[in-house]
Design a protein around this motif. Structure first.
Motif, mmCIF file in Angstrom:
data_model
loop_
_atom_site.group_PDB
_atom_site.id
_atom_site.type_symbol
_atom_site.label_atom_id
_atom_site.label_comp_id
_atom_site.label_asym_id
_atom_site.label_seq_id
_atom_site.Cartn_x
_atom_site.Cartn_y
_atom_site.Cartn_z
ATOM 1 N N THR A 15 6.313 -9.271 27.763
ATOM 2 C CA THR A 15 5.237 -9.376 26.784
ATOM 3 C C THR A 15 4.089 -10.209 27.327
ATOM 4 O OG1 THR A 15 6.797 -9.180 24.957
ATOM 5 C CG2 THR A 15 4.673 -10.146 24.459
ATOM 6 N N THR A 64 -3.083 -3.432 20.693
ATOM 7 C CA THR A 64 -1.855 -3.409 21.492
ATOM 8 C C THR A 64 -1.406 -4.824 21.847
ATOM 9 O OG1 THR A 64 -2.496 -1.270 22.409
ATOM 10 C CG2 THR A 64 -0.796 -2.493 23.590
ATOM 11 N N LEU A 118 0.132 -6.342 18.750
ATOM 12 C CA LEU A 118 1.401 -5.752 18.328
ATOM 13 C C LEU A 118 2.539 -6.013 19.317
ATOM 14 C CD1 LEU A 118 0.214 -2.318 16.893
ATOM 15 C CD2 LEU A 118 0.940 -4.348 15.634
ATOM 16 N N ARG A 134 5.315 -8.361 18.273
ATOM 17 C CA ARG A 134 6.259 -8.045 17.215
ATOM 18 C C ARG A 134 7.087 -6.797 17.460
ATOM 19 N NH1 ARG A 134 4.746 -8.664 11.488
ATOM 20 N NH2 ARG A 134 5.594 -10.735 11.419
ATOM 21 N N TYR A 135 6.483 -5.804 18.143
ATOM 22 C CA TYR A 135 7.140 -4.501 18.233
ATOM 23 C C TYR A 135 7.277 -4.047 19.680
ATOM 24 C CZ TYR A 135 5.602 -4.566 13.392
ATOM 25 O OH TYR A 135 5.376 -4.926 12.098
ATOM 26 N N LYS A 136 8.443 -3.535 20.006
ATOM 27 C CA LYS A 136 8.678 -3.003 21.350
ATOM 28 C C LYS A 136 7.874 -1.735 21.606
ATOM 29 C CE LYS A 136 11.697 -5.262 23.860
ATOM 30 N NZ LYS A 136 11.270 -5.824 25.115
ATOM 31 N N TRP A 137 7.630 -0.934 20.552
ATOM 32 C CA TRP A 137 6.912 0.315 20.747
ATOM 33 C C TRP A 137 5.461 0.069 21.151
ATOM 34 C CZ3 TRP A 137 2.795 0.565 17.524
ATOM 35 C CH2 TRP A 137 2.883 -0.075 16.290
ATOM 36 N N ALA A 138 4.968 -1.144 20.998
ATOM 37 C CA ALA A 138 3.594 -1.440 21.409
ATOM 38 C C ALA A 138 3.435 -1.328 22.929
ATOM 39 C CB ALA A 138 3.188 -2.828 20.931
#
Length: 118
Positions: free
Chosen positions: A12, A58, A61, A64-68
């Motif tokens: 991240t 992006t 996000l 918080r989110y892996k799909w980002a």
């Protein structure tokens, strides 16, 4: 008592750094393309602003989110594909796609090593 802050993964952190630098380069490239008159102003400035906005979303996000991370890959594809409009963007897109790939693979390795050590 306050809860301890959530620890960011290496993937991240590296991804956010890459997108942050890429955001600056894309903004400056959009201004350059506008100044050179290589594209109509709406396409040069609007497209650059839209891509910058996608990068900011992006970055936000990714915490918080892996799909980002998938959004990050989409950003790389869009930047490389924008080379069909202005050839110079092929080079910029390829460089940042390489850096993004390195950041994602290295970050994943670091995260798996830190999980193995804890």
């Amino acid at each position: 008592m306050s809860t301890p802050p959530r620890r960011r993964s290496a993937q991240t952190s590296l991804g956010q750094v890459v997108l942050g630098f890429e955001l600056i380069v894309v903004a400056l490239a959009a201004l350059t393309i506008f100044g050179l008159g290589a594209l109509p102003p709406v396409l040069a400035l609007g497209g650059g602003a839209a891509l910058c906005l996608l990068m900011v979303i992006t970055i936000a996000l990714m915490m918080r989110y892996k799909w980002a991370f998938f959004l990050g890959w989409i950003v790389q594809v869009i930047l490389v594909a924008s080379g069909f409009l202005v050839t110079m963007l092929f080079l910029i897109g390829a460089v940042f796609a390489g850096i993004w790939t390195f950041a994602m693979t290295t970050g994943a390795k670091l995260d798996s090593q830190s999980k193995g050590n804890s």
